[in-house]
Scaffold this active site. Structure first.
Site, PDB file in Angstrom:
ATOM      1  CG  PHE A  15      -1.850   1.199   1.252  1.00 25.88           C
ATOM      2  CD1 PHE A  15      -3.116   1.099   0.694  1.00 25.88           C
ATOM      3  CD2 PHE A  15      -1.466   2.408   1.809  1.00 25.88           C
ATOM      4  CE1 PHE A  15      -3.984   2.200   0.676  1.00 25.88           C
ATOM      5  CE2 PHE A  15      -2.325   3.513   1.802  1.00 25.88           C
ATOM      6  CZ  PHE A  15      -3.587   3.408   1.242  1.00 25.88           C
ATOM      7  CG  ASP A 109       5.470   3.946   1.512  1.00 22.40           C
ATOM      8  OD1 ASP A 109       5.560   4.685   2.508  1.00 22.40           O
ATOM      9  OD2 ASP A 109       4.424   3.824   0.834  1.00 22.40           O
ATOM     10  CE  LYS A 142       0.049   6.578   7.548  1.00 22.15           C
ATOM     11  NZ  LYS A 142      -1.212   7.067   6.995  1.00 22.15           N
TER      12      LYS A 142
HETATM   13  C1  LIG Z   1       2.685   2.651   3.602  1.00 15.15           C
HETATM   14  C2  LIG Z   1       1.909   3.894   3.256  1.00 15.15           C
HETATM   15  N1  LIG Z   1       2.336   4.663   2.261  1.00 15.15           N
HETATM   16  C3  LIG Z   1       1.695   5.803   1.931  1.00 15.15           C
HETATM   17  C4  LIG Z   1       0.556   6.196   2.609  1.00 15.15           C
HETATM   18  C5  LIG Z   1      -0.067   7.503   2.220  1.00 15.15           C
HETATM   19  O1  LIG Z   1      -1.329   7.357   1.786  1.00 15.15           O
HETATM   20  P1  LIG Z   1      -2.189   8.632   1.349  1.00 15.15           P
HETATM   21  O2  LIG Z   1      -1.415   9.360   0.314  1.00 15.15           O
HETATM   22  O3  LIG Z   1      -3.456   8.046   0.845  1.00 15.15           O
HETATM   23  O4  LIG Z   1      -2.367   9.444   2.586  1.00 15.15           O
HETATM   24  C6  LIG Z   1       0.062   5.427   3.652  1.00 15.15           C
HETATM   25  C7  LIG Z   1      -1.146   5.802   4.384  1.00 15.15           C
HETATM   26  O5  LIG Z   1      -1.715   5.065   5.143  1.00 15.15           O
HETATM   27  C8  LIG Z   1       0.766   4.235   3.996  1.00 15.15           C
HETATM   28  O6  LIG Z   1       0.343   3.435   4.980  1.00 15.15           O
END
Ligand SMILES: Cc1ncc(COP(=O)(O)O)c(C=O)c1O
Length: 289
Positions: A15, A109, A142
């Site tokens: 993800f 990531d 985050k």
């Molecule tokens: C591993 C990871 N990468 C990236 C993201 C960023 O997601 P978004 O751009 O939808 O906030 C998240 C959000 O939970 C995540 O868990």
């Protein structure tokens, strides 16, 4: 390579977010489908399987044959949305080796795992998650600005970081002084209050305490620092999550058979004890999701 477009390899169950590029490297079909067509030339290979990765690299061909070269591999060291699943240090080392052999970048990531969450500033700094490798690029967001929207990426090595010149990437709110100030303030609190070490200690307390509750709902625990999950004896995670919420504890039904815990890094020993008292009392006969 005959001008064939370069590929980015991403992993099954990975993800990376919901903006277009990140979504294109996100595996779950249900999240991707509504936004198709996505960025092409992203290829998914089975997470944790070095042979699948080896084969994907080997598909590169010249002339009419094969696919384009692999520009990069992107992955999380703990697949958070997939249920807090560490990829395994041996596998990560093999990925690094294959990237080196094929001159591809390794992007880690750390949006979920970074900024102290796993008990070190970045998960790749944990030998037991990364095998001691250094990525080429790390993304983070985050917790970095304590809730203020902020994210970034680090490129290791001047050859790589020089590729991004001023103006080559931007957006209305990028390079935001308020975001940068919030991040600096947050990072100094994390450092001064020893919150990275707190994440490690409170996480251990949570995982050990969970198994010591004696509640048969809990089969096993996994995770590092304050990114943890408990495997349930039957797929009742949503009912368990709602029961916990009603009793004052925020948890996340990350899978039907697992609860995820990602409490704030400031969580105290007493807070974890209180959480464990609630978790001990979760009924074992909750309905399946
Ligand atoms: C591993 C990871 N990468 C990236 C993201 C960023 O997601 P978004 O751009 O939808 O906030 C998240 C959000 O939970 C995540 O868990």
């Amino acid at each position: 390579m005959g001008g064939k477009p370069a590929r980015i390899i991403a992993l099954t169950n990975g993800f990376h977010g919901r903006t277009l590029g990140a979504l294109s490297a996100t595996w779950k079909p249900a999240i991707r489908k509504p936004f198709e067509p996505l960025v092409p030339s992203i290829q998914f290979v089975r997470a944790g399987d070095p042979f699948a990765l080896y084969e994907a690299f080997a598909e590169t061909g010249v002339g009419h044959y094969g696919k384009g070269p692999v520009a990069a591999v992107i992955m999380e060291l703990i697949q958070g949305e997939a249920g807090v699943k560490p990829l395994g240090a041996d596998y990560v080392k093999q990925v690094r080796q294959m990237c080196d052999i094929h001159n591809a970048l390794l992007i880690i990531d750390e949006v979920q795992t970074g900024i102290g969450r796993t008990g070190s500033w970045f998960a790749f700094q944990r030998e037991d998650l990364s095998g001691g490798i250094t990525p080429d690029i790390v993304t983070f967001a985050k917790g970095v600005a304590g809730g203020f929207p902020m994210g970034g990426m680090i490129a290791f090595g001047s050859k790589l970081s020089a590729l991004f010149t001023p103006g080559s990437h931007g957006s209305t709110f990028a390079g935001n002084p308020l975001g940068a100030a919030a991040a600096l303030a947050t990072l100094s609190v994390i450092e001064q209050d020893g919150l990275v070490a707190n994440a490690e200690e409170r996480g251990r307390q949570l995982r050990e305490g969970l198994m010591a509750t004696g509640n048969p709902l809990y089969v096993s625990v996994r995770g590092r620092g304050l990114l943890d999950a408990v495997e349930l004896s039957h797929p009742c995670a949503h009912a368990a999550m709602n029961w916990c919420l009603e009793h004052g504890l925020i948890v996340n039904a990350v899978r039907a058979d697992a609860l995820r815990f990602a409490p704030p890094l400031i969580v105290s020993e007493q807070d974890v004890d209180d959480a464990l008292a609630i978790l001990k009392a979760v009924p074992t006969d909750l309905p399946n999701d």
